[in-house]
Motif scaffolding. Sequence first.
Motif, PDB file in Angstrom:
ATOM      1  N   LEU A 252     -17.891 -23.546 -42.853  1.00 42.75           N
ATOM      2  CA  LEU A 252     -18.319 -24.916 -42.175  1.00 42.75           C
ATOM      3  C   LEU A 252     -19.463 -25.444 -43.001  1.00 42.75           C
ATOM      4  O   LEU A 252     -20.723 -25.239 -42.913  1.00 42.75           O
ATOM      5  N   HIS A 253     -19.265 -26.675 -43.742  1.00 43.83           N
ATOM      6  CA  HIS A 253     -20.133 -27.014 -44.702  1.00 43.83           C
ATOM      7  C   HIS A 253     -20.702 -28.368 -44.422  1.00 43.83           C
ATOM      8  O   HIS A 253     -20.039 -29.359 -43.920  1.00 43.83           O
ATOM      9  N   ASP A 254     -21.853 -28.617 -44.970  1.00 45.70           N
ATOM     10  CA  ASP A 254     -22.409 -29.972 -44.672  1.00 45.70           C
ATOM     11  C   ASP A 254     -21.661 -31.069 -45.906  1.00 45.70           C
ATOM     12  O   ASP A 254     -21.187 -30.764 -47.010  1.00 45.70           O
ATOM     13  N   ARG A 255     -21.975 -32.349 -45.728  1.00 44.16           N
ATOM     14  CA  ARG A 255     -21.323 -33.291 -46.452  1.00 44.16           C
ATOM     15  C   ARG A 255     -21.828 -32.948 -47.812  1.00 44.16           C
ATOM     16  O   ARG A 255     -21.242 -33.639 -48.757  1.00 44.16           O
ATOM     17  N   LEU A 256     -23.001 -32.945 -48.085  1.00 42.76           N
ATOM     18  CA  LEU A 256     -24.015 -32.973 -49.317  1.00 42.76           C
ATOM     19  C   LEU A 256     -23.560 -31.896 -50.073  1.00 42.76           C
ATOM     20  O   LEU A 256     -24.364 -31.590 -51.138  1.00 42.76           O
TER      21      LEU A 256
ATOM     22  N   CYS B 173     -15.320 -29.617 -43.437  1.00 41.53           N
ATOM     23  CA  CYS B 173     -16.641 -30.499 -43.681  1.00 41.53           C
ATOM     24  C   CYS B 173     -17.083 -30.843 -42.311  1.00 41.53           C
ATOM     25  O   CYS B 173     -16.462 -31.432 -41.385  1.00 41.53           O
ATOM     26  N   VAL B 174     -18.507 -30.443 -42.036  1.00 43.70           N
ATOM     27  CA  VAL B 174     -18.804 -30.976 -40.445  1.00 43.70           C
ATOM     28  C   VAL B 174     -20.097 -31.867 -41.020  1.00 43.70           C
ATOM     29  O   VAL B 174     -21.052 -31.850 -39.864  1.00 43.70           O
ATOM     30  N   GLY B 175     -20.311 -32.336 -41.920  1.00 50.00           N
ATOM     31  CA  GLY B 175     -21.518 -32.991 -42.466  1.00 50.00           C
ATOM     32  C   GLY B 175     -21.471 -34.670 -41.469  1.00 50.00           C
ATOM     33  O   GLY B 175     -20.162 -34.940 -41.145  1.00 50.00           O
ATOM     34  N   LYS B 176     -22.544 -35.187 -41.188  1.00 49.86           N
ATOM     35  CA  LYS B 176     -22.549 -36.368 -40.486  1.00 49.86           C
ATOM     36  C   LYS B 176     -23.050 -37.382 -41.280  1.00 49.86           C
ATOM     37  O   LYS B 176     -23.905 -37.172 -42.081  1.00 49.86           O
ATOM     38  N   ARG B 177     -22.674 -38.618 -41.098  1.00 51.33           N
ATOM     39  CA  ARG B 177     -23.140 -39.864 -41.728  1.00 51.33           C
ATOM     40  C   ARG B 177     -23.687 -40.802 -40.644  1.00 51.33           C
ATOM     41  O   ARG B 177     -23.570 -40.655 -39.645  1.00 51.33           O
ATOM     42  N   ALA B 178     -24.452 -41.706 -41.393  1.00 51.31           N
ATOM     43  CA  ALA B 178     -25.181 -42.645 -40.472  1.00 51.31           C
ATOM     44  C   ALA B 178     -24.022 -43.599 -39.833  1.00 51.31           C
ATOM     45  O   ALA B 178     -22.883 -43.869 -40.163  1.00 51.31           O
ATOM     46  N   GLY B 179     -24.128 -43.688 -38.339  1.00 47.02           N
ATOM     47  CA  GLY B 179     -23.352 -44.418 -37.405  1.00 47.02           C
ATOM     48  C   GLY B 179     -21.859 -43.730 -37.344  1.00 47.02           C
ATOM     49  O   GLY B 179     -20.987 -44.175 -36.777  1.00 47.02           O
ATOM     50  N   ASP B 180     -21.659 -42.405 -37.835  1.00 45.24           N
ATOM     51  CA  ASP B 180     -20.545 -41.738 -37.645  1.00 45.24           C
ATOM     52  C   ASP B 180     -21.118 -40.335 -37.062  1.00 45.24           C
ATOM     53  O   ASP B 180     -21.412 -39.341 -37.851  1.00 45.24           O
ATOM     54  N   HIS B 181     -20.900 -40.472 -35.594  1.00 45.91           N
ATOM     55  CA  HIS B 181     -21.057 -38.944 -35.176  1.00 45.91           C
ATOM     56  C   HIS B 181     -19.938 -38.093 -34.556  1.00 45.91           C
ATOM     57  O   HIS B 181     -19.972 -37.388 -33.597  1.00 45.91           O
TER      58      HIS B 181
ATOM     59  N   SER C 101     -29.619 -42.421 -50.901  1.00 47.51           N
ATOM     60  CA  SER C 101     -29.428 -40.970 -50.405  1.00 47.51           C
ATOM     61  C   SER C 101     -28.382 -40.035 -50.948  1.00 47.51           C
ATOM     62  O   SER C 101     -27.174 -40.432 -51.287  1.00 47.51           O
ATOM     63  N   PRO C 102     -28.716 -38.665 -51.414  1.00 42.43           N
ATOM     64  CA  PRO C 102     -29.927 -37.928 -51.002  1.00 42.43           C
ATOM     65  C   PRO C 102     -30.956 -38.376 -52.191  1.00 42.43           C
ATOM     66  O   PRO C 102     -31.019 -38.302 -53.305  1.00 42.43           O
ATOM     67  N   ALA C 103     -32.313 -38.753 -51.471  1.00 39.06           N
ATOM     68  CA  ALA C 103     -33.316 -38.729 -52.519  1.00 39.06           C
ATOM     69  C   ALA C 103     -34.517 -38.167 -51.610  1.00 39.06           C
ATOM     70  O   ALA C 103     -34.698 -38.305 -50.432  1.00 39.06           O
ATOM     71  N   LEU C 104     -35.467 -37.504 -52.363  1.00 42.66           N
ATOM     72  CA  LEU C 104     -36.872 -36.772 -51.948  1.00 42.66           C
ATOM     73  C   LEU C 104     -37.975 -37.755 -52.531  1.00 42.66           C
ATOM     74  O   LEU C 104     -38.113 -37.858 -53.530  1.00 42.66           O
ATOM     75  N   LEU C 105     -38.882 -38.046 -51.602  1.00 39.74           N
ATOM     76  CA  LEU C 105     -40.039 -38.718 -52.163  1.00 39.74           C
ATOM     77  C   LEU C 105     -41.109 -37.657 -52.211  1.00 39.74           C
ATOM     78  O   LEU C 105     -41.462 -36.968 -51.118  1.00 39.74           O
TER      79      LEU C 105
ATOM     80  N   ALA D 212     -31.139 -45.196 -40.179  1.00 38.60           N
ATOM     81  CA  ALA D 212     -31.378 -44.227 -41.236  1.00 38.60           C
ATOM     82  C   ALA D 212     -30.197 -43.301 -41.580  1.00 38.60           C
ATOM     83  O   ALA D 212     -29.186 -43.152 -40.872  1.00 38.60           O
ATOM     84  N   LEU D 213     -30.054 -42.979 -42.822  1.00 42.88           N
ATOM     85  CA  LEU D 213     -29.052 -41.916 -43.297  1.00 42.88           C
ATOM     86  C   LEU D 213     -29.243 -40.651 -43.201  1.00 42.88           C
ATOM     87  O   LEU D 213     -30.358 -40.371 -43.434  1.00 42.88           O
ATOM     88  N   GLU D 214     -28.645 -40.096 -42.123  1.00 39.17           N
ATOM     89  CA  GLU D 214     -29.014 -38.905 -41.498  1.00 39.17           C
ATOM     90  C   GLU D 214     -28.541 -37.738 -42.789  1.00 39.17           C
ATOM     91  O   GLU D 214     -27.501 -38.092 -43.336  1.00 39.17           O
ATOM     92  N   ARG D 215     -29.260 -36.711 -42.826  1.00 38.58           N
ATOM     93  CA  ARG D 215     -29.091 -35.510 -43.860  1.00 38.58           C
ATOM     94  C   ARG D 215     -27.871 -35.002 -43.296  1.00 38.58           C
ATOM     95  O   ARG D 215     -27.801 -34.829 -42.061  1.00 38.58           O
ATOM     96  N   ALA D 216     -26.751 -34.503 -44.085  1.00 37.87           N
ATOM     97  CA  ALA D 216     -25.847 -33.830 -43.523  1.00 37.87           C
ATOM     98  C   ALA D 216     -26.544 -32.366 -42.766  1.00 37.87           C
ATOM     99  O   ALA D 216     -27.305 -31.657 -43.183  1.00 37.87           O
ATOM    100  N   ALA D 217     -25.985 -32.120 -41.650  1.00 39.84           N
ATOM    101  CA  ALA D 217     -26.397 -31.232 -40.486  1.00 39.84           C
ATOM    102  C   ALA D 217     -27.682 -31.304 -40.083  1.00 39.84           C
ATOM    103  O   ALA D 217     -28.114 -30.485 -39.306  1.00 39.84           O
TER     104      ALA D 217
END
Length: 502
Positions: free
Chosen positions: A255-259, A276-284, A447-451, A497-502
């Motif tokens: 069971l893997h994340d989208r990213l 794939c069990v990843g979540k996207r913004a606006g799609d739950h 996304s994905p990006a880290l500050l 917000a764009l959710e991070r997968a999982a």
Amino acid sequence: MSNDNAPPLYPLFADLRGRTVLVVGGGAVARRKASALLQAGARVVVGAPALEPELRALAQAGRIAHLPGRFQPAWLDDAWLAIAATDDDAVNREVAAAGQARRIWVNVVDDVALSRFQVPARIERGPLQIAISSGGGAPMLARLLRERLEAQLDDSWAALATLLARQRGRIRERWPEPGARRRAFARLLAGPLQGFLRRGRHREAERLLDAELAPGTGNAAATAGSVALVGAGPGDPGLLTLRALRLLNEADVILHDRLVGEGVLALARRDAELVCVGKRAGDHGTTQARIHALMIEHARAGRRVVRLKGGDPFVFGRGGEELEALRAHGVDYEVVPGITAALACAAYAGVPLTHRDHAQSLRLVTAHCAASLDGLDWPALAQERQTLAVYMGVAMLDTLRTRLIRHGRDPATPFALVENGSRPDQRVVVGTLHELPAQAHRHAVRSPALLILGEVAALADTLHWFGDGPLSADSPVHRSTAPQAGTAKPAPAPEPALERAA
């Protein structure tokens, strides 16, 4: 002499306990051979004019015997085996000829033609040993295969071999017929027995084996599934841990994340079920509750489940929630940490997260929505000489900048925004806190990006090593700045917000 037409070697494991083995030579190669023979319990005699320091220390301690001088055939009189490990071809030929005359097995290091036995590349896991030989013709190939197997076989195999050896009599009594015994072993190894040993739960492993060996018992070991929460790291498959790789090769269901990247998924067992069990913004559609239900459902069906998460399961990855759900339903689990985004993105951007001159502390922060920002300690985050690593903050850069400056952070504080860290398409945008939203918008950071915010971020300009150099306000724009999902915009109002997968 060519080895092309040599017959295949007959594999043996020799019991050398208390038996004399002669090693001719006093250098580093002889030392390695003597050390391996001592581990096997042999009585080691080393013949050479002089010994290198470690061999000399062994002789002085009485662990080996030393025969000083040039090789004499009489040195072989009490030997069961001999190894010629000198850099003198003439001496090596003398040892081989003398051994042949006395019917003593001789190995001449790196000389197939003179050798009557080969020392294989070897993997040791307690009493379990795997020997690999190319017949002496391609030793580097055997070593390469050994290295690959070393990565696949963890130390639980040693504990498993020890446990099964201790119970050998009971195992043969319980399943006297070889076919039934093979089927029972296959069932045991497919169940949780080795998983208990891998996690240091030896008593539970012994209780499980005892239950299997009790007369009249069924297949208890095969009915219990398990779940492993595995960190997939930031994207580069080379950053997976060995334990993560082993579990991917054992999993029935992943069971893997989208990213989680295709390169990581390609390392999984070929017949594993990938979900794939990843979540996207606006799609739950795949809610966290649904993920819990899938893990429990597959584990209860006796499957080995890997819950594969980008980064590390316990750093903004909801790993704690998932373990709580598994524990509440009595599902066996383990956790394999991964390299979290802050560590990987900083390393691949050439940014040290701490530095004696610039940062004595590090804070990991999530900023995926307004509610998460409201709970942060802004005065503490605005302090100087520390590094902030902000996860899931692409859509909140304007708010981050405003609040940090309002609470005292210098607008000239450097930042590095790392997009797709560690992947082939990695990009790094650099600048100062004041221009952060504008720079992200100009270069269409997604996304994905880290500050990374702090004085250390300025080092990205000089210490970068992976991919192209950092992009700044003066860099040309190579990507369209048309609005896209997950792209930073310099608008004052925060966007979803764009959710991070999982």
